[in-house]
Design a protein around this motif. Structure first.
Motif, PDB file in Angstrom:
ATOM      1  N   PRO A   1       0.831  -1.237   0.034  1.00 45.97           N
ATOM      2  CA  PRO A   1       0.119   0.084  -0.071  1.00 45.97           C
ATOM      3  C   PRO A   1       0.864   1.162   0.082  1.00 45.97           C
ATOM      4  O   PRO A   1       2.284   1.207   0.278  1.00 45.97           O
ATOM      5  N   TYR A   2       0.167   2.269  -0.191  1.00 45.28           N
ATOM      6  CA  TYR A   2       0.839   3.494  -0.126  1.00 45.28           C
ATOM      7  C   TYR A   2       0.745   4.261   1.358  1.00 45.28           C
ATOM      8  O   TYR A   2      -0.120   3.618   1.808  1.00 45.28           O
ATOM      9  N   VAL A   3       1.532   4.976   1.475  1.00 46.59           N
ATOM     10  CA  VAL A   3       1.940   5.401   2.892  1.00 46.59           C
ATOM     11  C   VAL A   3       2.096   6.951   2.932  1.00 46.59           C
ATOM     12  O   VAL A   3       2.694   7.596   2.158  1.00 46.59           O
ATOM     13  N   ILE A   4       1.459   7.611   4.037  1.00 44.38           N
ATOM     14  CA  ILE A   4       1.636   9.149   4.059  1.00 44.38           C
ATOM     15  C   ILE A   4       2.423   9.432   5.286  1.00 44.38           C
ATOM     16  O   ILE A   4       2.563   8.904   6.321  1.00 44.38           O
ATOM     17  N   ALA A   5       3.504  10.289   5.155  1.00 44.11           N
ATOM     18  CA  ALA A   5       4.680  10.283   6.082  1.00 44.11           C
ATOM     19  C   ALA A   5       4.471  11.691   6.811  1.00 44.11           C
ATOM     20  O   ALA A   5       3.559  12.493   6.581  1.00 44.11           O
ATOM     21  N   ALA A   6       5.861  12.092   7.461  1.00 42.44           N
ATOM     22  CA  ALA A   6       5.710  13.399   8.156  1.00 42.44           C
ATOM     23  C   ALA A   6       5.356  14.764   7.430  1.00 42.44           C
ATOM     24  O   ALA A   6       4.836  15.428   8.090  1.00 42.44           O
ATOM     25  N   ALA A   7       5.651  14.645   6.316  1.00 37.12           N
ATOM     26  CA  ALA A   7       5.289  15.847   5.599  1.00 37.12           C
ATOM     27  C   ALA A   7       3.871  16.379   5.551  1.00 37.12           C
ATOM     28  O   ALA A   7       3.601  17.706   5.337  1.00 37.12           O
ATOM     29  N   CYS A   8       3.201  15.590   5.912  1.00 38.10           N
ATOM     30  CA  CYS A   8       1.593  15.634   5.817  1.00 38.10           C
ATOM     31  C   CYS A   8       1.252  16.344   7.270  1.00 38.10           C
ATOM     32  O   CYS A   8       0.145  16.936   7.321  1.00 38.10           O
ATOM     33  N   ILE A   9       2.052  16.146   8.185  1.00 37.13           N
ATOM     34  CA  ILE A   9       1.661  16.559   9.644  1.00 37.13           C
ATOM     35  C   ILE A   9       1.451  18.298   9.451  1.00 37.13           C
ATOM     36  O   ILE A   9       2.194  19.007   9.201  1.00 37.13           O
ATOM     37  N   ASP A  10       0.269  18.544   9.964  1.00 41.59           N
ATOM     38  CA  ASP A  10      -0.432  20.018  10.259  1.00 41.59           C
ATOM     39  C   ASP A  10      -0.468  20.709   8.737  1.00 41.59           C
ATOM     40  O   ASP A  10      -0.442  21.860   8.669  1.00 41.59           O
ATOM     41  N   VAL A  11      -0.372  19.866   7.693  1.00 43.18           N
ATOM     42  CA  VAL A  11      -0.473  20.394   6.134  1.00 43.18           C
ATOM     43  C   VAL A  11      -1.998  19.871   5.866  1.00 43.18           C
ATOM     44  O   VAL A  11      -2.886  20.764   5.469  1.00 43.18           O
ATOM     45  N   MET A  12      -2.109  18.565   5.779  1.00 45.37           N
ATOM     46  CA  MET A  12      -3.494  18.004   5.509  1.00 45.37           C
ATOM     47  C   MET A  12      -4.130  18.759   4.224  1.00 45.37           C
ATOM     48  O   MET A  12      -5.479  19.278   4.196  1.00 45.37           O
ATOM     49  N   ASP A  13      -3.405  18.904   2.991  1.00 44.36           N
ATOM     50  CA  ASP A  13      -3.907  19.519   1.757  1.00 44.36           C
ATOM     51  C   ASP A  13      -5.066  18.850   1.495  1.00 44.36           C
ATOM     52  O   ASP A  13      -6.164  19.727   0.741  1.00 44.36           O
ATOM     53  N   ARG A  14      -5.194  17.544   1.484  1.00 40.96           N
ATOM     54  CA  ARG A  14      -6.719  16.796   0.886  1.00 40.96           C
ATOM     55  C   ARG A  14      -6.637  16.580  -0.307  1.00 40.96           C
ATOM     56  O   ARG A  14      -7.487  15.940  -0.849  1.00 40.96           O
ATOM     57  N   SER A  15      -5.831  17.183  -1.259  1.00 43.53           N
ATOM     58  CA  SER A  15      -5.726  16.726  -2.774  1.00 43.53           C
ATOM     59  C   SER A  15      -5.834  15.174  -2.901  1.00 43.53           C
ATOM     60  O   SER A  15      -6.491  14.573  -3.974  1.00 43.53           O
ATOM     61  N   CYS A  16      -5.138  14.529  -2.141  1.00 45.73           N
ATOM     62  CA  CYS A  16      -5.153  12.992  -2.294  1.00 45.73           C
ATOM     63  C   CYS A  16      -6.477  12.411  -2.118  1.00 45.73           C
ATOM     64  O   CYS A  16      -6.691  11.356  -2.684  1.00 45.73           O
ATOM     65  N   VAL A  17      -7.273  12.962  -1.135  1.00 46.22           N
ATOM     66  CA  VAL A  17      -8.486  12.415  -1.065  1.00 46.22           C
ATOM     67  C   VAL A  17      -9.523  12.538  -2.088  1.00 46.22           C
ATOM     68  O   VAL A  17     -10.095  11.645  -2.513  1.00 46.22           O
ATOM     69  N   GLU A  18      -9.332  13.484  -2.933  1.00 45.74           N
ATOM     70  CA  GLU A  18     -10.075  13.699  -3.925  1.00 45.74           C
ATOM     71  C   GLU A  18      -9.901  12.732  -5.095  1.00 45.74           C
ATOM     72  O   GLU A  18     -10.342  12.230  -6.068  1.00 45.74           O
ATOM     73  N   GLU A  19      -8.497  12.337  -5.265  1.00 48.87           N
ATOM     74  CA  GLU A  19      -7.747  11.435  -6.201  1.00 48.87           C
ATOM     75  C   GLU A  19      -8.057   9.955  -5.921  1.00 48.87           C
ATOM     76  O   GLU A  19      -8.218   9.394  -6.901  1.00 48.87           O
ATOM     77  N   CYS A  20      -8.166   9.654  -4.639  1.00 50.86           N
ATOM     78  CA  CYS A  20      -8.191   8.256  -4.345  1.00 50.86           C
ATOM     79  C   CYS A  20      -9.548   7.560  -4.959  1.00 50.86           C
ATOM     80  O   CYS A  20     -10.506   8.015  -4.481  1.00 50.86           O
ATOM     81  N   PRO A  21      -9.472   6.361  -5.903  1.00 51.02           N
ATOM     82  CA  PRO A  21     -10.451   5.969  -6.477  1.00 51.02           C
ATOM     83  C   PRO A  21     -11.209   4.745  -5.722  1.00 51.02           C
ATOM     84  O   PRO A  21     -12.664   4.821  -5.803  1.00 51.02           O
ATOM     85  N   VAL A  22     -10.668   4.735  -4.413  1.00 55.48           N
ATOM     86  CA  VAL A  22     -11.368   3.819  -3.401  1.00 55.48           C
ATOM     87  C   VAL A  22     -11.522   4.314  -2.166  1.00 55.48           C
ATOM     88  O   VAL A  22     -12.219   3.833  -1.311  1.00 55.48           O
ATOM     89  N   ASP A  23     -11.493   5.638  -2.169  1.00 54.53           N
ATOM     90  CA  ASP A  23     -11.578   6.575  -0.804  1.00 54.53           C
ATOM     91  C   ASP A  23     -11.357   5.826   0.479  1.00 54.53           C
ATOM     92  O   ASP A  23     -11.809   5.696   1.381  1.00 54.53           O
ATOM     93  N   CYS A  24      -9.793   5.479   0.263  1.00 55.15           N
ATOM     94  CA  CYS A  24      -9.052   5.088   1.434  1.00 55.15           C
ATOM     95  C   CYS A  24      -8.052   5.601   2.293  1.00 55.15           C
ATOM     96  O   CYS A  24      -7.469   5.222   2.967  1.00 55.15           O
ATOM     97  N   ILE A  25      -8.334   6.936   2.039  1.00 57.71           N
ATOM     98  CA  ILE A  25      -7.842   8.094   2.737  1.00 57.71           C
ATOM     99  C   ILE A  25      -8.494   8.812   3.855  1.00 57.71           C
ATOM    100  O   ILE A  25      -9.289   9.271   3.276  1.00 57.71           O
ATOM    101  N   TYR A  26      -8.122   8.654   5.155  1.00 57.65           N
ATOM    102  CA  TYR A  26      -8.941   9.176   6.184  1.00 57.65           C
ATOM    103  C   TYR A  26      -8.112  10.492   7.179  1.00 57.65           C
ATOM    104  O   TYR A  26      -6.946  10.274   6.999  1.00 57.65           O
ATOM    105  N   GLU A  27      -8.914  11.267   7.639  1.00 61.91           N
ATOM    106  CA  GLU A  27      -8.267  12.080   8.423  1.00 61.91           C
ATOM    107  C   GLU A  27      -8.037  11.840  10.011  1.00 61.91           C
ATOM    108  O   GLU A  27      -9.071  11.535  10.610  1.00 61.91           O
TER     109      GLU A  27
END
Ligand code: SF4
Length: 78
Positions: A1-27
């Motif tokens: 699987p793909y993994v979200i690492a440190a750079a996302c902390i306190d950023v949470m841009d959410r562009s990936c959420v819109e892109e994911c075809p199976v909606d498996c990215i959670y906040e």
């Protein structure tokens, strides 16, 4: 699987959420998490992240390898 690492902390841009075809990215509280049981390894989320926080689990930089387990733990039953 793909993994979200440190750079996302306190950023949470959410562009990936819109892109994911199976909606498996959670906040979470401070970053987003990919559910490893639901991710189909399509790679669509990786290029759209403005802070390059996403990579495939086997390509996560060594110093950020803790985030692989951290993502899995986020979805583990208590
Ligand atoms: Fe979603 Fe594909 Fe990214 Fe997995 S690799 S989190 S399925 S967009």
């Amino acid at each position: 699987p793909y993994v979200i690492a440190a750079a996302c902390i306190d950023v949470m841009d959410r562009s990936c959420v819109e892109e994911c075809p199976v909606d498996c990215i959670y906040e979470g509280e401070r970053k987003l998490y990919i559910n490893p049981a639901e991710c189909i390894d399509c790679g669509a989320c990786e290029p759209v992240c403005p802070v390059t926080a996403i990579s495939q689990d086997r390509r996560v930089p060594v110093e950020q390898s803790g985030f692989v387990a951290d993502n899995a733990r986020f979805f583990a039953e208590p």
